[in-house]
Design a protein around this motif. Structure first.
Motif, PDB file in Angstrom:
ATOM      1  N   GLY A 116       0.813  -1.200   0.000  1.00  0.00           N
ATOM      2  CA  GLY A 116       0.000   0.000   0.000  1.00  0.00           C
ATOM      3  C   GLY A 116       0.853   1.259   0.000  1.00  0.00           C
ATOM      4  O   GLY A 116       2.073   1.215   0.201  1.00  0.00           O
ATOM      5  N   ARG A 174      -3.755   6.473   3.706  1.00  0.00           N
ATOM      6  CA  ARG A 174      -4.389   5.855   2.536  1.00  0.00           C
ATOM      7  C   ARG A 174      -3.891   4.428   2.354  1.00  0.00           C
ATOM      8  O   ARG A 174      -4.662   3.520   1.999  1.00  0.00           O
ATOM      9  N   GLN A 190      -6.015   1.038   2.032  1.00  0.00           N
ATOM     10  CA  GLN A 190      -5.860   0.104   0.912  1.00  0.00           C
ATOM     11  C   GLN A 190      -5.638  -1.318   1.427  1.00  0.00           C
ATOM     12  O   GLN A 190      -6.222  -2.279   0.911  1.00  0.00           O
ATOM     13  N   THR A 220       0.886  -4.206   4.822  1.00  0.00           N
ATOM     14  CA  THR A 220      -0.122  -4.413   3.782  1.00  0.00           C
ATOM     15  C   THR A 220      -0.822  -5.753   3.942  1.00  0.00           C
ATOM     16  O   THR A 220      -2.039  -5.870   3.730  1.00  0.00           O
ATOM     17  N   CYS A 251      -0.846  -1.141  -3.707  1.00  0.00           N
ATOM     18  CA  CYS A 251      -1.859  -2.140  -3.337  1.00  0.00           C
ATOM     19  C   CYS A 251      -2.599  -2.705  -4.547  1.00  0.00           C
ATOM     20  O   CYS A 251      -3.687  -3.266  -4.417  1.00  0.00           O
ATOM     21  N   THR A 270      -6.436  -2.403  -9.292  1.00  0.00           N
ATOM     22  CA  THR A 270      -6.705  -1.786  -7.994  1.00  0.00           C
ATOM     23  C   THR A 270      -8.164  -1.922  -7.577  1.00  0.00           C
ATOM     24  O   THR A 270      -8.548  -1.447  -6.516  1.00  0.00           O
TER      25      THR A 270
END
Length: 229
Positions: A10, A32, A36, A63, A182, A202
């Motif tokens: 991410g 953010r 993600q 992540t 991501c 995505t």
């Protein structure tokens, strides 16, 4: 053979600050990036995972955390060979100032000749990453069968170099490939050839919106960039 889901980590604090992080410690996901990562289990819902393999760096582990919490029975393995490119003396420097380095032109147009001062060459980066994928393909297939699916969380330049290999594309052309933070890239390997099933997916198309800061010369984002705003 196995099907590989290549997950780019991410969005990180280095992505948003325009810094080439490389292998520097302490580079975490930003707000953010955490969102993600939280959405990743839902995006992969229904996809059976035989195993998850990760780069040892913090942003990849962060992540994968929500995915592994959602799949408690899936084993996690750490693989040094899919760690970020060793950018050497370039690590920690602003991409804006690196743009004026003569080596950057080589990185953009002749990647197979690029070697980072105090670090590794892009040739060596691709070779180790592709070797890791081939080894994990064989291991996952031997343990789980030829229809097995597994995930590997790594970095922008690593994923682009693996995709280039799968397409039979020379490394000098790999900057034509783009993978957002991501994003999920899917490669199905068979005995005779790999198939690129998804590239940089995505789950939405926000990344296709025009970017005001896009380079008019079409320079690739070394390290992978920060993705859509």
């Amino acid at each position: 053979m196995a099907t590989l889901l290549l997950v780019r980590h991410g969005r990180s604090t280095a992505n948003t600050s325009g810094v080439l992080a490389g292998r520097l410690p302490g580079v975490a996901l930003d707000e953010r990036g955490l969102a993600q990562a939280a959405a990743l289990p839902g995006r992969l819902d229904g996809v059976p995972l035989a195993a998850v393999v990760t780069s040892p760096l913090q942003r990849c582990r962060e992540t994968l955390r929500p995915l592994l919490e959602a799949r408690p029975g899936v084993p996690l393995h750490t693989e040094e060979r899919i760690s970020e490119c060793d950018y050497g003396d370039w690590s920690g420097r602003k991409l804006a100032e690196l743009a004026d380095e003569p080596l950057m032109q080589v990185v953009q147009a002749h990647a197979s000749a690029a070697a980072f001062p105090g670090g590794e060459s892009m040739r060596a980066m691709q070779a180790r990453a592709v070797d890791a994928v081939r080894d994990w393909n064989a291991r996952v297939e031997a343990e789980h069968g030829e229809d097995a699916v597994y995930a590997m969380c790594s970095h922008g330049d690593i994923i682009k170099s693996i995709v280039a290999d799968a397409l039979g594309m020379h490394l000098d052309l790999f900057q034509r490939i783009h993978v957002d933070p991501c994003s999920v890239t899917v490669i199905r390997y068979t005995r005779l050839r790999p198939f690129l099933v998804r590239l940089g997916d995505t789950g939405d198309f926000a990344a296709l919106a025009p970017k005001a800061s896009a380079d008019p010369n079409g320079a690739a984002e070394v390290g992978g960039g920060a993705g859509a705003p």
